[in-house]
Design a protein around this motif. Structure first.
Motif, PDB file in Angstrom:
ATOM      1  N   ASN A 130       0.822  -1.198   0.000  1.00 23.68           N
ATOM      2  CA  ASN A 130       0.000   0.000   0.000  1.00 23.68           C
ATOM      3  C   ASN A 130       0.859   1.253   0.000  1.00 23.68           C
ATOM      4  OD1 ASN A 130      -2.347  -1.494  -0.012  1.00 23.68           O
ATOM      5  ND2 ASN A 130      -2.525  -1.504   2.206  1.00 23.68           N
ATOM      6  N   GLU A 131       2.013   1.227   0.658  1.00 23.03           N
ATOM      7  CA  GLU A 131       2.910   2.379   0.693  1.00 23.03           C
ATOM      8  C   GLU A 131       3.783   2.444  -0.553  1.00 23.03           C
ATOM      9  OE1 GLU A 131       5.292   2.367   4.220  1.00 23.03           O
ATOM     10  OE2 GLU A 131       3.593   1.892   5.490  1.00 23.03           O
ATOM     11  N   ALA A 132       4.357   1.338  -0.949  1.00 26.00           N
ATOM     12  CA  ALA A 132       5.365   1.335  -2.004  1.00 26.00           C
ATOM     13  C   ALA A 132       4.779   1.373  -3.405  1.00 26.00           C
ATOM     14  CB  ALA A 132       6.273   0.111  -1.854  1.00 26.00           C
ATOM     15  N   GLY A 133       3.654   0.723  -3.631  1.00 20.13           N
ATOM     16  CA  GLY A 133       3.069   0.680  -4.967  1.00 20.13           C
ATOM     17  C   GLY A 133       2.843   2.053  -5.563  1.00 20.13           C
ATOM     18  N   PRO A 134       2.119   2.941  -4.876  1.00 23.24           N
ATOM     19  CA  PRO A 134       1.902   4.284  -5.419  1.00 23.24           C
ATOM     20  C   PRO A 134       3.205   5.064  -5.628  1.00 23.24           C
ATOM     21  CG  PRO A 134       0.327   3.833  -3.684  1.00 23.24           C
ATOM     22  CD  PRO A 134       1.325   2.705  -3.674  1.00 23.24           C
ATOM     23  N   LEU A 135       4.152   4.874  -4.735  1.00 24.45           N
ATOM     24  CA  LEU A 135       5.438   5.552  -4.879  1.00 24.45           C
ATOM     25  C   LEU A 135       6.152   5.090  -6.146  1.00 24.45           C
ATOM     26  CD1 LEU A 135       7.762   7.328  -3.870  1.00 24.45           C
ATOM     27  CD2 LEU A 135       8.518   5.397  -2.481  1.00 24.45           C
ATOM     28  N   LEU A 136       6.185   3.784  -6.366  1.00 28.81           N
ATOM     29  CA  LEU A 136       6.856   3.255  -7.554  1.00 28.81           C
ATOM     30  C   LEU A 136       6.187   3.741  -8.832  1.00 28.81           C
ATOM     31  CD1 LEU A 136       7.613  -0.427  -6.505  1.00 28.81           C
ATOM     32  CD2 LEU A 136       9.150   1.546  -6.463  1.00 28.81           C
ATOM     33  N   ASP A 149      11.301  -3.350   1.202  1.00 29.61           N
ATOM     34  CA  ASP A 149      11.367  -2.848   2.572  1.00 29.61           C
ATOM     35  C   ASP A 149      11.228  -1.341   2.491  1.00 29.61           C
ATOM     36  OD1 ASP A 149      11.917  -5.341   3.729  1.00 29.61           O
ATOM     37  OD2 ASP A 149      14.057  -5.115   3.370  1.00 29.61           O
ATOM     38  N   THR A 150      10.314  -0.772   3.242  1.00 30.42           N
ATOM     39  CA  THR A 150      10.209   0.672   3.302  1.00 30.42           C
ATOM     40  C   THR A 150      10.941   1.156   4.542  1.00 30.42           C
ATOM     41  OG1 THR A 150       8.081   0.510   4.421  1.00 30.42           O
ATOM     42  CG2 THR A 150       8.029   0.733   2.038  1.00 30.42           C
ATOM     43  N   ARG A 151      11.614   2.267   4.378  1.00 31.75           N
ATOM     44  CA  ARG A 151      12.409   2.816   5.475  1.00 31.75           C
ATOM     45  C   ARG A 151      12.204   4.323   5.548  1.00 31.75           C
ATOM     46  NH1 ARG A 151      18.234  -0.123   4.464  1.00 31.75           N
ATOM     47  NH2 ARG A 151      17.406  -2.237   4.392  1.00 31.75           N
ATOM     48  N   SER A 152      12.409   4.845   6.716  1.00 33.31           N
ATOM     49  CA  SER A 152      12.414   6.287   6.922  1.00 33.31           C
ATOM     50  C   SER A 152      13.772   6.664   7.464  1.00 33.31           C
ATOM     51  CB  SER A 152      11.327   6.697   7.923  1.00 33.31           C
ATOM     52  OG  SER A 152      10.060   6.389   7.418  1.00 33.31           O
ATOM     53  N   GLY A 153      14.165   7.869   7.193  1.00 33.60           N
ATOM     54  CA  GLY A 153      15.450   8.326   7.691  1.00 33.60           C
ATOM     55  C   GLY A 153      15.355   9.763   8.159  1.00 33.60           C
ATOM     56  N   VAL A 154      16.443  10.211   8.728  1.00 31.85           N
ATOM     57  CA  VAL A 154      16.558  11.594   9.171  1.00 31.85           C
ATOM     58  C   VAL A 154      17.822  12.188   8.580  1.00 31.85           C
ATOM     59  CG1 VAL A 154      15.277  11.235  11.317  1.00 31.85           C
ATOM     60  CG2 VAL A 154      17.750  10.948  11.303  1.00 31.85           C
ATOM     61  N   ARG A 155      17.881  13.477   8.567  1.00 29.24           N
ATOM     62  CA  ARG A 155      19.038  14.183   8.021  1.00 29.24           C
ATOM     63  C   ARG A 155      20.332  13.618   8.609  1.00 29.24           C
ATOM     64  NH1 ARG A 155      18.946  19.905   6.340  1.00 29.24           N
ATOM     65  NH2 ARG A 155      21.045  20.245   5.549  1.00 29.24           N
ATOM     66  N   GLY A 156      21.273  13.314   7.729  1.00 30.56           N
ATOM     67  CA  GLY A 156      22.568  12.801   8.163  1.00 30.56           C
ATOM     68  C   GLY A 156      22.689  11.293   8.124  1.00 30.56           C
ATOM     69  N   ASP A 157      21.586  10.577   7.932  1.00 31.02           N
ATOM     70  CA  ASP A 157      21.662   9.122   7.815  1.00 31.02           C
ATOM     71  C   ASP A 157      22.476   8.747   6.576  1.00 31.02           C
ATOM     72  OD1 ASP A 157      20.130   8.697  10.044  1.00 31.02           O
ATOM     73  OD2 ASP A 157      18.353   8.018   8.968  1.00 31.02           O
ATOM     74  N   VAL A 158      23.238   7.696   6.692  1.00 33.82           N
ATOM     75  CA  VAL A 158      24.050   7.203   5.587  1.00 33.82           C
ATOM     76  C   VAL A 158      23.432   5.916   5.065  1.00 33.82           C
ATOM     77  CG1 VAL A 158      26.325   6.342   4.924  1.00 33.82           C
ATOM     78  CG2 VAL A 158      26.141   8.234   6.548  1.00 33.82           C
ATOM     79  N   PHE A 204      18.277  -1.162  -3.975  1.00 36.92           N
ATOM     80  CA  PHE A 204      17.886  -0.175  -4.964  1.00 36.92           C
ATOM     81  C   PHE A 204      17.007   0.807  -4.211  1.00 36.92           C
ATOM     82  CE2 PHE A 204      14.797   1.393  -8.062  1.00 36.92           C
ATOM     83  CZ  PHE A 204      15.605   1.718  -9.153  1.00 36.92           C
ATOM     84  N   TYR A 205      17.388   2.078  -4.181  1.00 37.78           N
ATOM     85  CA  TYR A 205      16.673   3.046  -3.370  1.00 37.78           C
ATOM     86  C   TYR A 205      15.747   3.907  -4.223  1.00 37.78           C
ATOM     87  CZ  TYR A 205      20.064   1.805   0.178  1.00 37.78           C
ATOM     88  OH  TYR A 205      20.825   1.113   1.068  1.00 37.78           O
ATOM     89  N   VAL A 206      14.539   4.102  -3.730  1.00 35.39           N
ATOM     90  CA  VAL A 206      13.580   5.028  -4.318  1.00 35.39           C
ATOM     91  C   VAL A 206      13.221   6.007  -3.209  1.00 35.39           C
ATOM     92  CG1 VAL A 206      11.298   5.304  -5.337  1.00 35.39           C
ATOM     93  CG2 VAL A 206      12.663   3.278  -5.897  1.00 35.39           C
TER      94      VAL A 206
END
Length: 77
Positions: free
Chosen positions: A6-12, A34-43, A54-56
């Motif tokens: 539900n989260e990734a399909g529309p994004l793709l 796998d969906t992930r969230s990050g914050v400023r400075g994450d590597v 593969f990042y989207v």
């Protein structure tokens, strides 16, 4: 369908890379993401490391840095 789909399909579907994929194929692919969230400075990963992803980016921005000849990070994208 899983919550990830539900989260990734529309994004793709918004990415030009996937524009020629059939909607059902995008939904199938989304089930394996796998969906992930990050914050400023994450590597995400460091130069020279093997990547297995593969990042989207759905929201925000990512900077691509490479070390120059002297070992200082340089923004390349």
């Amino acid at each position: 369908m899983t919550n990830q789909t539900n989260e990734a399909g529309p994004l793709l579907r918004q990415c030009s890379f996937f524009q020629d994929f059939r909607p059902d194929d995008v939904d199938t692919l989304a089930q394996y993401l796998d969906t992930r969230s990050g914050v400023r400075g994450d590597v995400l990963y460091f130069e020279g490391e093997d990547s297995d992803a593969f990042y989207v980016v759905g929201q925000g921005r990512v900077e691509l840095l490479m070390n120059d000849e002297d070992g200082h990070p340089r923004l390349v994208g």
